[in-house]
Design an enzyme around this catalytic site. Sequence first.
Site, PDB file in Angstrom:
ATOM      1  N   GLN A   9      41.033  33.607  51.094  1.00 21.93           N
ATOM      2  CA  GLN A   9      41.882  32.444  51.371  1.00 21.93           C
ATOM      3  C   GLN A   9      42.604  32.621  52.704  1.00 21.93           C
ATOM      4  O   GLN A   9      43.099  33.697  53.019  1.00 21.93           O
ATOM      5  CB  GLN A   9      42.896  32.280  50.233  1.00 21.93           C
ATOM      6  CG  GLN A   9      43.577  30.934  50.206  1.00 21.93           C
ATOM      7  CD  GLN A   9      44.210  30.640  48.851  1.00 21.93           C
ATOM      8  OE1 GLN A   9      43.872  31.274  47.847  1.00 21.93           O
ATOM      9  NE2 GLN A   9      45.110  29.684  48.805  1.00 21.93           N
ATOM     10  N   SER A  87      39.516  39.718  48.504  1.00 22.33           N
ATOM     11  CA  SER A  87      40.156  38.905  47.469  1.00 22.33           C
ATOM     12  C   SER A  87      39.179  37.860  46.935  1.00 22.33           C
ATOM     13  O   SER A  87      38.183  38.205  46.301  1.00 22.33           O
ATOM     14  CB  SER A  87      41.435  38.270  48.034  1.00 22.33           C
ATOM     15  OG  SER A  87      42.202  37.668  47.024  1.00 22.33           O
ATOM     16  N   LEU A  88      39.417  36.582  47.182  1.00 19.99           N
ATOM     17  CA  LEU A  88      38.500  35.528  46.773  1.00 19.99           C
ATOM     18  C   LEU A  88      37.064  35.832  47.198  1.00 19.99           C
ATOM     19  O   LEU A  88      36.102  35.533  46.477  1.00 19.99           O
ATOM     20  CB  LEU A  88      38.954  34.200  47.406  1.00 19.99           C
ATOM     21  CG  LEU A  88      37.936  33.068  47.459  1.00 19.99           C
ATOM     22  CD1 LEU A  88      37.653  32.536  46.071  1.00 19.99           C
ATOM     23  CD2 LEU A  88      38.413  31.962  48.383  1.00 19.99           C
ATOM     24  N   ARG A 112      39.849  30.261  38.582  1.00 22.70           N
ATOM     25  CA  ARG A 112      40.803  31.148  39.254  1.00 22.70           C
ATOM     26  C   ARG A 112      41.779  30.352  40.115  1.00 22.70           C
ATOM     27  O   ARG A 112      42.993  30.566  40.068  1.00 22.70           O
ATOM     28  CB  ARG A 112      40.037  32.152  40.108  1.00 22.70           C
ATOM     29  CG  ARG A 112      40.875  33.181  40.863  1.00 22.70           C
ATOM     30  CD  ARG A 112      39.935  34.041  41.697  1.00 22.70           C
ATOM     31  NE  ARG A 112      40.577  35.212  42.306  1.00 22.70           N
ATOM     32  CZ  ARG A 112      41.080  35.252  43.535  1.00 22.70           C
ATOM     33  NH1 ARG A 112      41.043  34.151  44.290  1.00 22.70           N
ATOM     34  NH2 ARG A 112      41.609  36.362  44.006  1.00 22.70           N
ATOM     35  N   HIS A 194      48.330  38.776  43.925  1.00 26.95           N
ATOM     36  CA  HIS A 194      48.096  40.211  43.730  1.00 26.95           C
ATOM     37  C   HIS A 194      49.353  40.959  43.255  1.00 26.95           C
ATOM     38  O   HIS A 194      49.590  42.104  43.643  1.00 26.95           O
ATOM     39  CB  HIS A 194      47.506  40.842  44.996  1.00 26.95           C
ATOM     40  CG  HIS A 194      46.230  40.195  45.422  1.00 26.95           C
ATOM     41  ND1 HIS A 194      45.065  40.294  44.689  1.00 26.95           N
ATOM     42  CD2 HIS A 194      45.938  39.396  46.483  1.00 26.95           C
ATOM     43  CE1 HIS A 194      44.110  39.586  45.294  1.00 26.95           C
ATOM     44  NE2 HIS A 194      44.618  39.031  46.369  1.00 26.95           N
ATOM     45  N   GLN A 243      41.956  42.554  39.898  1.00 28.51           N
ATOM     46  CA  GLN A 243      42.251  42.200  41.287  1.00 28.51           C
ATOM     47  C   GLN A 243      43.328  41.123  41.397  1.00 28.51           C
ATOM     48  O   GLN A 243      44.073  41.075  42.368  1.00 28.51           O
ATOM     49  CB  GLN A 243      40.957  41.726  41.963  1.00 28.51           C
ATOM     50  CG  GLN A 243      41.060  41.436  43.441  1.00 28.51           C
ATOM     51  CD  GLN A 243      40.369  40.147  43.803  1.00 28.51           C
ATOM     52  OE1 GLN A 243      40.953  39.077  43.738  1.00 28.51           O
ATOM     53  NE2 GLN A 243      39.105  40.261  44.192  1.00 28.51           N
TER      54      GLN A 243
END
Length: 290
Positions: A9, A87-88, A112, A194, A243
Site C-alpha cells: 500500500q 505487506s500487501l 483484508r 502491523h 503479518q
Amino acid sequence: MKAYVFPGQGSQKPGMGQDLYNEVSESRVFFKKANKILNFNITELMFEGTDEDLLQTKVTQPAIFIYSAILALTSKSSAPDVCAGHSLGEFSALVASNAISFEDGLKLVSIRANAMQIACQDTNGTMAAILGLPDEIIESSCNEIDGVVKPANYNCPGQLVISGEFKSVEKACEILKEKGARRALILPVSGAFHTELMDSAVNNLKKGIEETEFTKPSCPVYQNFTGYPEEEPSKIKINLLNQLTGAVLWNQSINKMIEDGVNEFYEVGPGNTLQGLIRKTNNEVIVDRI
C-alpha cells in the site's frame, strides 16, 4: 538467482494498469475477472480514478494486487527463483509463485482491505517514518512509551516505520528527534497497521485463509513475519495471518535473499519504492522492474 518483489500500500497511482490492459491481450481476462469478483468496476477506478479515489483502503489494496499479480502472470520473463512482497505485496508474491490462484488471492485481499478499514475506524492509530537512527534506539524508545507504539516496517538501513496509537506515535516522534533522528514524520495513513490495533481484522481474514486452498509454491516465498523463505502451505497461512499484527521484516528478508544467492531483484507492480529500498540495503545487486 532472480527474485520478484511486490510492492504494498502506498505505491498506487492513477492510470495504473491501463498500459498493461491495452498492450497485453491476456491481461484483459484477469481484469474482467477482478471486476466480477469484487462486484464493482475497479478497473475503471484504476485507469480513470483520482488520487483520492485510490486512497480508499478497500480500493487501494485490491488495485495494487490486481496490477502486480496480472503483471507477473502475463510476463514473458523467465520465472523467478524466489518471491517476496512488502505487506500487501505478499499476496501478489503467493499468486506469482502459484501458491494461490489469482481469484482466491483477490478475494483474500478484499477481505483484508475491508477488515483493516473497519479496524482503522474503530481505533485511533497512525504510523510514522523514522529516518537516520539505528533500529535498536527506535525499538528501545518505543518500549519506554505508554500506550501502543512499535516498529512496523523495517524497510532498509536507517529507515523504520513505527505504528500505534496516535498520541503514543506522536510522543515517540518527539523523543526520537531528540535522540538524533534525521526525520520523524507522521504518515498520511488511516490506521496503525502491523500492530495489535488490527486484531479485529485478524478474525475476519483468518476465516478466509482457512477456507482457501494453498498449495506448495513453485519457488520459495520470503515472508514478512519471519524474514525467511517458506514453502509449507500451513506455515505460509500462519505467517500471512500474523503479518497483520506483526512487523514487516523487509530489510531482513532482502538480506536473507542475498545471503541465499539472490543477486537480481525485479519489482513487479506500480512505482519504484522497493527498488530504492533494496539499493539502500545493498548497492551491488541488480535492481530493476519487469
